[in-house]
Design an enzyme around this catalytic site. Structure first.
Site, PDB file in Angstrom:
ATOM      1  N   HIS A  12       0.862  -1.113  -0.108  1.00  0.00           N
ATOM      2  CA  HIS A  12       0.156   0.145  -0.073  1.00  0.00           C
ATOM      3  C   HIS A  12       1.000   1.390  -0.190  1.00  0.00           C
ATOM      4  O   HIS A  12       2.114   1.627   0.111  1.00  0.00           O
ATOM      5  CB  HIS A  12      -0.825  -0.366   1.254  1.00  0.00           C
ATOM      6  CG  HIS A  12      -1.812  -0.725   1.024  1.00  0.00           C
ATOM      7  ND1 HIS A  12      -2.827  -1.678   2.582  1.00  0.00           N
ATOM      8  CD2 HIS A  12      -2.842  -1.751   0.071  1.00  0.00           C
ATOM      9  CE1 HIS A  12      -3.764  -2.153   1.370  1.00  0.00           C
ATOM     10  NE2 HIS A  12      -3.365  -2.465   0.169  1.00  0.00           N
TER      11      HIS A  12
ATOM     12  N   GLY B  54       1.568  -2.506  -9.954  1.00  0.00           N
ATOM     13  CA  GLY B  54       0.665  -0.884  -9.781  1.00  0.00           C
ATOM     14  C   GLY B  54       2.874  -0.408  -9.870  1.00  0.00           C
ATOM     15  O   GLY B  54       2.973  -1.014 -10.452  1.00  0.00           O
ATOM     16  N   THR B  55       3.236   0.894  -8.851  1.00  0.00           N
ATOM     17  CA  THR B  55       3.568   1.429  -8.622  1.00  0.00           C
ATOM     18  C   THR B  55       5.183   0.394  -7.612  1.00  0.00           C
ATOM     19  O   THR B  55       6.230   1.037  -8.318  1.00  0.00           O
ATOM     20  CB  THR B  55       3.307   2.447  -7.754  1.00  0.00           C
ATOM     21  OG1 THR B  55       1.940   3.154  -7.995  1.00  0.00           O
ATOM     22  CG2 THR B  55       5.067   3.404  -7.003  1.00  0.00           C
ATOM     23  N   THR B  56       4.710  -0.085  -6.784  1.00  0.00           N
ATOM     24  CA  THR B  56       5.141  -0.882  -6.329  1.00  0.00           C
ATOM     25  C   THR B  56       6.286  -1.883  -7.217  1.00  0.00           C
ATOM     26  O   THR B  56       7.268  -2.210  -7.253  1.00  0.00           O
ATOM     27  CB  THR B  56       4.660  -2.400  -5.273  1.00  0.00           C
ATOM     28  OG1 THR B  56       3.838  -1.579  -4.746  1.00  0.00           O
ATOM     29  CG2 THR B  56       5.414  -3.214  -4.319  1.00  0.00           C
TER      30      THR B  56
ATOM     31  N   GLY C 256      -3.521  -1.758  -7.376  1.00  0.00           N
ATOM     32  CA  GLY C 256      -4.400  -2.900  -6.323  1.00  0.00           C
ATOM     33  C   GLY C 256      -5.431  -2.342  -6.834  1.00  0.00           C
ATOM     34  O   GLY C 256      -6.521  -3.084  -6.597  1.00  0.00           O
TER      35      GLY C 256
ATOM     36  N   ASP D  35      -4.711  -6.581  -7.637  1.00  0.00           N
ATOM     37  CA  ASP D  35      -5.005  -7.499  -6.456  1.00  0.00           C
ATOM     38  C   ASP D  35      -6.236  -8.802  -6.908  1.00  0.00           C
ATOM     39  O   ASP D  35      -5.700  -9.835  -6.736  1.00  0.00           O
ATOM     40  CB  ASP D  35      -5.891  -6.973  -4.551  1.00  0.00           C
ATOM     41  CG  ASP D  35      -5.595  -6.025  -4.698  1.00  0.00           C
ATOM     42  OD1 ASP D  35      -4.175  -5.543  -4.233  1.00  0.00           O
ATOM     43  OD2 ASP D  35      -6.180  -4.818  -3.977  1.00  0.00           O
TER      44      ASP D  35
ATOM     45  N   ASP E 149      -1.566  -1.088   4.931  1.00  0.00           N
ATOM     46  CA  ASP E 149      -1.337  -0.090   5.878  1.00  0.00           C
ATOM     47  C   ASP E 149      -2.235   0.028   6.901  1.00  0.00           C
ATOM     48  O   ASP E 149      -3.668   0.170   6.426  1.00  0.00           O
ATOM     49  CB  ASP E 149      -1.132   0.854   4.885  1.00  0.00           C
ATOM     50  CG  ASP E 149      -0.795   2.427   5.380  1.00  0.00           C
ATOM     51  OD1 ASP E 149      -0.862   2.633   7.636  1.00  0.00           O
ATOM     52  OD2 ASP E 149      -0.222   3.569   5.547  1.00  0.00           O
TER      53      ASP E 149
ATOM     54  N   HIS F 127     -10.870   0.049  -1.775  1.00  0.00           N
ATOM     55  CA  HIS F 127     -10.785  -1.496  -1.992  1.00  0.00           C
ATOM     56  C   HIS F 127     -11.184  -2.506  -1.293  1.00  0.00           C
ATOM     57  O   HIS F 127     -10.404  -3.618  -1.843  1.00  0.00           O
ATOM     58  CB  HIS F 127      -9.990  -1.659  -3.864  1.00  0.00           C
ATOM     59  CG  HIS F 127      -7.964  -1.535  -3.069  1.00  0.00           C
ATOM     60  ND1 HIS F 127      -7.904  -0.398  -2.451  1.00  0.00           N
ATOM     61  CD2 HIS F 127      -7.428  -2.678  -3.086  1.00  0.00           C
ATOM     62  CE1 HIS F 127      -6.771  -0.607  -2.238  1.00  0.00           C
ATOM     63  NE2 HIS F 127      -6.362  -1.966  -2.603  1.00  0.00           N
TER      64      HIS F 127
ATOM     65  N   ASP G 241     -11.449  -6.332  -2.868  1.00  0.00           N
ATOM     66  CA  ASP G 241     -10.638  -7.067  -2.803  1.00  0.00           C
ATOM     67  C   ASP G 241      -9.694  -7.237  -2.293  1.00  0.00           C
ATOM     68  O   ASP G 241      -8.643  -8.629  -2.481  1.00  0.00           O
ATOM     69  CB  ASP G 241      -9.584  -5.660  -4.111  1.00  0.00           C
ATOM     70  CG  ASP G 241     -11.747  -5.450  -5.084  1.00  0.00           C
ATOM     71  OD1 ASP G 241     -12.054  -5.679  -5.297  1.00  0.00           O
ATOM     72  OD2 ASP G 241     -10.881  -4.335  -5.578  1.00  0.00           O
TER      73      ASP G 241
ATOM     74  N   ARG H 139      -7.791 -14.646   1.952  1.00  0.00           N
ATOM     75  CA  ARG H 139      -8.951 -15.576   1.692  1.00  0.00           C
ATOM     76  C   ARG H 139      -8.523 -15.945   0.405  1.00  0.00           C
ATOM     77  O   ARG H 139      -8.662 -17.423   0.850  1.00  0.00           O
ATOM     78  CB  ARG H 139     -10.697 -14.515   0.677  1.00  0.00           C
ATOM     79  CG  ARG H 139     -11.674 -16.063   0.795  1.00  0.00           C
ATOM     80  CD  ARG H 139     -13.033 -15.817   0.520  1.00  0.00           C
ATOM     81  NE  ARG H 139     -13.347 -16.697   0.448  1.00  0.00           N
ATOM     82  CZ  ARG H 139     -13.287 -18.367  -0.196  1.00  0.00           C
ATOM     83  NH1 ARG H 139     -12.645 -17.566  -1.400  1.00  0.00           N
ATOM     84  NH2 ARG H 139     -14.290 -19.161  -0.852  1.00  0.00           N
TER      85      ARG H 139
END
Length: 157
Positions: free
Chosen positions: A25, A52-54, A72, A77, A97, A104, A107, A113
């Site tokens: 996050h 994404g950015t990660t 995400g 996600d 975080d 989201h 998601d 899960r």
């Protein structure tokens, strides 16, 4: 009330070269970068995917090859969840975080899960990721139990 549960367990083998998802996050991206930098050599031996950015930052700032998915909240996600359900992901490092609101959230819960259902090792903070990466199992094939997807039964309560 109808409930579905797998009647029996199947097995699958996590390969020695793991398929690892890296998700963080916004408030945890720098922590993810610090963690990934400490484990850069080990991470380079595995197949990496990230949201994404990660994914972009780990690839650009650390020089690691990371397949980038959507952000995400935009579906990343769910893309990772799909890989879990298909048996195409072995480990999830998800630094989330606990203080940030998550629009989201459904998601995120669905992703966690699926990871629990399909017996995918999950680290939700840097300390648990360190323990995971210190394990001798990171560099060897490991057999785990998974639901037998061909043997789902419907029961009534």
């Amino acid at each position: 009330m109808s409930e579905q549960r797998p009647k029996r367990q199947a097995r699958r083998t996590l390969p020695a070269r793991k398929r690892i998802a890296l998700v963080a996050h916004d408030g945890k991206k720098n922590e993810m970068l610090d963690w990934a930098n400490r484990w850069r050599d080990e991470l380079s031996r595995h197949q990496l995917v990230g949201t994404g950015t990660t994914a972009r930052r780990i690839s650009k700032e650390l020089g690691l090859e990371v397949e980038g998915l959507m952000s995400g909240p935009l579906g990343g996600d769910q893309q990772i969840g799909a890989r879990i359900a298909e048996g195409n992901l072995d480990i999830l490092i998800f630094l989330w975080d606990p203080f940030a609101p998550m629009p989201h959230d459904p998601d995120v819960k669905a992703l966690l899960r699926l990871a629990a259902l399909w017996n995918v090792p999950v680290a939700s903070n840097a300390a648990s990721a360190d323990f995971m990466f210190n394990s001798a199992l990171m560099s060897q094939a490991v057999e785990v139990a998974v639901p037998d997807a061909n043997d789902w039964v419907s029961t009534r309560a």
